[in-house]
Scaffold this motif. Structure first.
Motif, PDB file in Angstrom:
ATOM      1  N   ALA A 273       0.851  -1.198   0.000  1.00  0.00           N
ATOM      2  CA  ALA A 273       0.000   0.000   0.000  1.00  0.00           C
ATOM      3  C   ALA A 273       0.879   1.237   0.000  1.00  0.00           C
ATOM      4  O   ALA A 273       1.755   1.389   0.844  1.00  0.00           O
ATOM      5  CB  ALA A 273      -0.901  -0.006   1.226  1.00  0.00           C
ATOM      6  N   SER A 274       0.686   2.090  -1.000  1.00  0.00           N
ATOM      7  CA  SER A 274       1.466   3.331  -1.052  1.00  0.00           C
ATOM      8  C   SER A 274       0.703   4.428  -0.344  1.00  0.00           C
ATOM      9  O   SER A 274      -0.507   4.386  -0.193  1.00  0.00           O
ATOM     10  CB  SER A 274       1.747   3.711  -2.504  1.00  0.00           C
ATOM     11  OG  SER A 274       0.556   3.689  -3.240  1.00  0.00           O
ATOM     12  N   ARG A 275       1.387   5.425   0.081  1.00  0.00           N
ATOM     13  CA  ARG A 275       0.747   6.483   0.852  1.00  0.00           C
ATOM     14  C   ARG A 275       1.424   7.808   0.518  1.00  0.00           C
ATOM     15  O   ARG A 275       2.638   7.910   0.569  1.00  0.00           O
ATOM     16  CB  ARG A 275       0.888   6.180   2.346  1.00  0.00           C
ATOM     17  CG  ARG A 275       0.160   7.135   3.263  1.00  0.00           C
ATOM     18  CD  ARG A 275       0.097   6.557   4.658  1.00  0.00           C
ATOM     19  NE  ARG A 275      -0.882   5.484   4.761  1.00  0.00           N
ATOM     20  CZ  ARG A 275      -2.154   5.668   5.103  1.00  0.00           C
ATOM     21  NH1 ARG A 275      -2.618   6.876   5.322  1.00  0.00           N
ATOM     22  NH2 ARG A 275      -2.984   4.638   5.190  1.00  0.00           N
ATOM     23  N   SER A 276       0.648   8.799   0.118  1.00  0.00           N
ATOM     24  CA  SER A 276       1.217  10.127  -0.066  1.00  0.00           C
ATOM     25  C   SER A 276       0.519  11.049   0.926  1.00  0.00           C
ATOM     26  O   SER A 276      -0.422  10.641   1.597  1.00  0.00           O
ATOM     27  CB  SER A 276       1.027  10.605  -1.501  1.00  0.00           C
ATOM     28  OG  SER A 276      -0.192  10.198  -2.025  1.00  0.00           O
ATOM     29  N   GLY A 277       0.996  12.273   1.041  1.00  0.00           N
ATOM     30  CA  GLY A 277       0.370  13.220   1.961  1.00  0.00           C
ATOM     31  C   GLY A 277      -1.049  13.466   1.516  1.00  0.00           C
ATOM     32  O   GLY A 277      -1.283  14.110   0.498  1.00  0.00           O
ATOM     33  N   SER A 278      -2.023  12.911   2.230  1.00  0.00           N
ATOM     34  CA  SER A 278      -3.394  12.948   1.732  1.00  0.00           C
ATOM     35  C   SER A 278      -4.001  14.341   1.797  1.00  0.00           C
ATOM     36  O   SER A 278      -5.009  14.605   1.172  1.00  0.00           O
ATOM     37  CB  SER A 278      -4.251  11.953   2.491  1.00  0.00           C
ATOM     38  OG  SER A 278      -4.110  12.150   3.872  1.00  0.00           O
ATOM     39  N   GLY A 279      -3.398  15.243   2.554  1.00  0.00           N
ATOM     40  CA  GLY A 279      -3.921  16.606   2.568  1.00  0.00           C
ATOM     41  C   GLY A 279      -3.098  17.526   1.693  1.00  0.00           C
ATOM     42  O   GLY A 279      -3.333  18.722   1.641  1.00  0.00           O
ATOM     43  N   GLN A 280      -2.110  16.967   1.014  1.00  0.00           N
ATOM     44  CA  GLN A 280      -1.166  17.790   0.266  1.00  0.00           C
ATOM     45  C   GLN A 280      -1.260  17.496  -1.223  1.00  0.00           C
ATOM     46  O   GLN A 280      -1.390  16.348  -1.627  1.00  0.00           O
ATOM     47  CB  GLN A 280       0.245  17.447   0.756  1.00  0.00           C
ATOM     48  CG  GLN A 280       1.338  18.264   0.127  1.00  0.00           C
ATOM     49  CD  GLN A 280       2.706  17.721   0.533  1.00  0.00           C
ATOM     50  OE1 GLN A 280       3.136  16.673   0.085  1.00  0.00           O
ATOM     51  NE2 GLN A 280       3.378  18.448   1.391  1.00  0.00           N
ATOM     52  N   ASN A 281      -1.238  18.526  -2.015  1.00  0.00           N
ATOM     53  CA  ASN A 281      -1.197  18.341  -3.455  1.00  0.00           C
ATOM     54  C   ASN A 281      -0.343  19.463  -4.030  1.00  0.00           C
ATOM     55  O   ASN A 281      -0.743  20.624  -4.028  1.00  0.00           O
ATOM     56  CB  ASN A 281      -2.616  18.373  -4.040  1.00  0.00           C
ATOM     57  CG  ASN A 281      -2.635  17.987  -5.496  1.00  0.00           C
ATOM     58  OD1 ASN A 281      -1.775  18.395  -6.275  1.00  0.00           O
ATOM     59  ND2 ASN A 281      -3.613  17.183  -5.872  1.00  0.00           N
TER      60      ASN A 281
ATOM     61  N   ASP B  46       2.483   7.684 -11.856  1.00  0.00           N
ATOM     62  CA  ASP B  46       1.742   8.253 -10.728  1.00  0.00           C
ATOM     63  C   ASP B  46       2.010   9.741 -10.566  1.00  0.00           C
ATOM     64  O   ASP B  46       1.212  10.467  -9.987  1.00  0.00           O
ATOM     65  CB  ASP B  46       2.143   7.541  -9.426  1.00  0.00           C
ATOM     66  CG  ASP B  46       1.418   6.218  -9.281  1.00  0.00           C
ATOM     67  OD1 ASP B  46       0.593   5.902 -10.156  1.00  0.00           O
ATOM     68  OD2 ASP B  46       1.696   5.508  -8.302  1.00  0.00           O
ATOM     69  N   THR B  47       3.144  10.208 -11.065  1.00  0.00           N
ATOM     70  CA  THR B  47       3.531  11.593 -10.810  1.00  0.00           C
ATOM     71  C   THR B  47       3.573  12.462 -12.070  1.00  0.00           C
ATOM     72  O   THR B  47       3.648  13.683 -11.960  1.00  0.00           O
ATOM     73  CB  THR B  47       4.916  11.648 -10.132  1.00  0.00           C
ATOM     74  OG1 THR B  47       5.824  10.853 -10.898  1.00  0.00           O
ATOM     75  CG2 THR B  47       4.846  11.100  -8.713  1.00  0.00           C
TER      76      THR B  47
ATOM     77  N   TYR C  88       3.545  15.859 -10.376  1.00  0.00           N
ATOM     78  CA  TYR C  88       3.047  15.903  -8.994  1.00  0.00           C
ATOM     79  C   TYR C  88       4.164  15.524  -8.031  1.00  0.00           C
ATOM     80  O   TYR C  88       4.986  14.667  -8.332  1.00  0.00           O
ATOM     81  CB  TYR C  88       1.881  14.932  -8.814  1.00  0.00           C
ATOM     82  CG  TYR C  88       0.620  15.372  -9.514  1.00  0.00           C
ATOM     83  CD1 TYR C  88      -0.317  16.162  -8.860  1.00  0.00           C
ATOM     84  CD2 TYR C  88       0.378  15.006 -10.832  1.00  0.00           C
ATOM     85  CE1 TYR C  88      -1.474  16.570  -9.501  1.00  0.00           C
ATOM     86  CE2 TYR C  88      -0.768  15.410 -11.487  1.00  0.00           C
ATOM     87  CZ  TYR C  88      -1.688  16.185 -10.819  1.00  0.00           C
ATOM     88  OH  TYR C  88      -2.826  16.594 -11.465  1.00  0.00           O
TER      89      TYR C  88
END
Lengths: 261, 463
Positions: free
Chosen positions: B41-49, B427-428, B462
């Protein structure tokens, strides 16, 4: 033979028995679906992380990660869901809510909550309704078609109940579902999902049966696109945990307030 | 004979069983072979874009406009740094920041110049969790309302907020817009919620900036906070799936009352209606008043085309439905009404006055100013329009998202069409192409615009 006054009680008794049998059969189907709901989903409020991997012609192409929070509604016995995209970065922070009998999509970029239908696509081949935690017994009426021995995802023969589920409300993602449930454990083995017109849309296999929050549950669903069979999505649930989730989380206006870290 | 029938039935049964087994095996063969092991499971800053984007636009301009317009750029190059982030400070405070920094060069600007850099501070606010599901927020907030896609009559804080958009798609316009400085109180209950917002007047209303005169580092409060504004909105869960939202909005122009209502029909359809009613003057009168008040038009500028006298109750409406096909394309069909917009008579006068051989240049500017005002306010300039939008995620089974819309003026059949393709390289990284065009006769709503068509190429990274 005609119905006469002499054999009328016999006919009445026969009819009553037929009705009773049909009722017993319907009850059994409903009970099976209720039991398999309990197997698939913890009945206490919980969270999990769902990773969706898309496959094209057998090759992994894309991956998305979602955080899912689920809690049953005591009025309807249906799950309410709050889903947050965690990855990839372009989608991180987007949210989906199933609550109060409606589905809402929230985009932090536009600050807008848009109402969506269960069929609307989430990522890959998965519709939103495929990823949400649902009690099938609340959304569908079930009929037991019989028992069959079918191969599961590991190609092992399993003795199953074969059920047909008919959508009972508008939040059901599919109009009709064919569902196979293993008889000894109530574990789901396979499902076929159909459109209003009777067209086969998706095929699902369940696997990854392991101990999760107190009992054996499927942790992986393979969703095959029946319209383009080169496409498949594998949804894997990990990081299960019980969590006290307030009811207000399932209000549309709560979507912007969900804690993001 | 009986044996023969029995044998035939047995063979038929075996054939049927073989078909079932073959079909079942066929389904199993579709399971991706390397999908057994659980993915990480990958995880990025969910509040950050945060993303960096390069966008190159080419525009084809019309030569013979029925009403002469100011020259516009025919190419533009932009580099954008887009940042959205939130931080939890302690247990009860959340900070939100959203900003877009533009570096631009275009055919009607010298480079480098002060106008080459434009910073859009979209949001900067703090929010406190006061009590059980009660929130107080202060700062520049993008408060969005409305459930329709192409036109939002109840989105009362939309006016004057869009700054140099890359796309005319209404879903994008909602993203690239400035917030309003306000105090917002919100309570969320088990069966509904209410929001109370007050946006104070902080500056005089600024004029509508031409593209070539955009300030570099300016919060543009003269656009978002030039009036005292109040909003009260509340939604209640009435029955399963039905949660109407009622809105009351007030500013110095008057009070508006709005309603949002939506419902799901079956597994694939969502129907919705969004409506706002207010007593106000028509669009032409509002534009002329605003132009004179901000100095964009001389005080003695003529009332051309003549606005309707006085104010009356005017309705704004967006009604539509979204339908998702089995092939996973989502279509939105909408009808839009703006009773304050141009009537047929207004359009005829606009073209007659502006196209007269002896018409002075100042009059043509005034006529274009009225249409620019509608755009600045994000108000539909014509009375009735139809809007269709399609979105296809994962098109053709590729990492491709296709979307497009057509917006048609129902009076003259002219319209605006746009198609966009975003290909997710990874993804980016995202590669995008957007083509847009206006169609219609020369003396029509969209056919009279200076830009005939445009194409935009973009590359996004991104982080």
């Amino acid at each position: 033979m005609t119905v006469t006054s002499r054999n009328r009680p016999l006919w009445a008794a026969f009819g009553w028995i037929l009705l009773a049998c049909a009722q017993a059969r319907a009850d059994t189907a409903a009970q099976i679906i209720a039991r398999t709901d309990e197997v698939r989903n913890p009945q206490q409020p919980f969270h999990t992380t769902v990773t969706l991997v898309e496959y094209v012609s057998g090759r992994a192409r894309d991956q998305d990660t979602l955080a899912v929070f689920a809690k049953t509604d005591p009025r309807t016995h249906q799950f309410r869901n709050l889903v947050q995209y965690v990855a990839p970065p372009r989608d991180a922070g987007k949210r989906v809510l199933l609550g109060g009998g409606a589905l809402w999509f929230y985009d932090p970029a536009s600050k807008a909550s848009v109402r969506i239908s269960p069929a609307q696509q989430l990522v890959g081949q998965a519709a939103i309704g495929d990823v949400l935690t649902v009690n099938l017994s609340a959304d569908y009426s079930a009929t037991l078609l019989g028992t069959e021995s079918i191969a599961d995802a590991a190609r092992t023969q399993q003795k199953c109940w074969h059920l047909q589920l008919q959508a009972a409300d508008d939040l059901a993602t599919y109009s009709r579902v064919e569902y196979w449930v293993e008889q000894a454990t109530y574990l789901p083995i396979k499902a076929q999902f159909f459109s209003d017109s009777g067209r086969l849309l998706k095929i699902a296999y369940y696997r990854g049966f392991s101990d999760v929050l107190g009992r054996t549950r499927p942790t992986q669903t393979i969703i095959i696109d029946a319209l383009d069979k080169s496409l498949a999505t594998v949804a894997t649930s990990t990081d299960y945990g019980y969590q006290d989730i307030p009811d207000t989380w399932f209000q549309r206006d709560y979507l912007p307030h969900l804690e993001t870290r | 004979m009986t044996t023969g029938i029995a044998r035939d039935l047995l063979l038929l049964g075996l054939a049927w069983s073989a078909t079932v087994v073959a079909q079942s095996d066929g389904d199993l063969a579709l399971i991706p072979p390397d999908s057994q092991s659980p993915p990480k499971a990958s995880r990025s800053g969910s509040g950050q874009n945060i993303h960096l984007e390069n966008a190159l636009t080419g525009v084809s301009l019309r030569n013979d406009l029925p009403v002469p317009a100011q020259p516009s750029y025919d190419w533009q190059e932009r580099l954008l740094l887009d940042t959205r982030d939130t931080w939890e400070v302690g247990r009860i405070t959340r900070l939100t920041f959203s900003d877009r920094l533009n570096l631009r060069d275009e055919s009607d600007l010298s480079f480098p110049a002060e106008e080459s850099i434009v910073n859009d501070l979209r949001e900067a606010y703090a929010e406190w969790h006061l009590a059980d599901q009660t929130y107080l927020a202060f700062g520049r907030i993008n408060l969005k309302s409305g459930i329709a896609l192409g036109y939002n009559p109840t989105d009362y804080f939309k006016s004057r907020t869009v700054s140099e958009p890359l796309s005319a798609d209404p879903t994008v316009l909602r993203e690239d817009r400035l917030g309003t400085v306000m105090l917002r109180l919100q309570h969320i209950g088990r069966r509904g919620s209410f929001t109370l917002a007050f946006a104070p007047r902080l500056q005089r209303a600024s004029p509508i900036y031409p593209n070539t005169e955009l300030p570099s580092f300016n919060p543009l409060l003269g656009r978002t906070n030039s009036d005292n504004r109040f909003l009260l909105k509340s939604s209640v869960d009435l029955t399963s799936g039905l949660s109407p939202e009622l809105l009351i909005y007030h500013d110095t122009r008057g009070t508006q009352v709005g309603l949002n209502l939506s419902m799901t029909l079956g597994q694939s359809v969502v129907a919705y209606v969004e409506e706002s009613v207010a007593r106000r003057r028509d669009l032409i009168a509002q534009a002329l008043d605003f132009g004179r008040a901000t100095g964009a038009l001389p005080t003695g500028a003529p009332d051309e085309p003549p606005p309707s006298p006085g104010a009356s109750h005017k309705n704004e409406l967006a009604v539509g439905a979204a339908y998702t096909t089995p092939g996973r394309i989502t279509w939105n069909f909408e009808y839009h009404l703006n009773q304050a917009g141009f009537t047929s008579q207004d359009w005829n006068r606009w073209f007659t006055i502006g196209g007269a051989p002896a018409a002075p240049a100042a009059l043509a500017s005034e006529l274009w100013y009225i249409r620019g005002y509608a755009l600045d306010q994000q108000e539909q300039s014509t009375e009735q329009a139809a809007f269709v939008r399609a979105d296809w995620t994962d098109a053709f089974g590729l990492n491709l998202e296709l979307s497009g819309f057509v917006n048609v003026d129902l009076r003259d059949g002219s319209g605006q069409a746009q198609g966009e393709a975003d290909y997710y390289l990874s993804d980016t990284w995202t590669l995008g192409v957007l083509a847009a065009g206006d169609f219609g006769s020369a003396k029509s709503d969209f056919g009279s615009l200076p830009a005939a068509c445009s194409i935009l190429l973009s590359l996004r990274r991104y982080f």
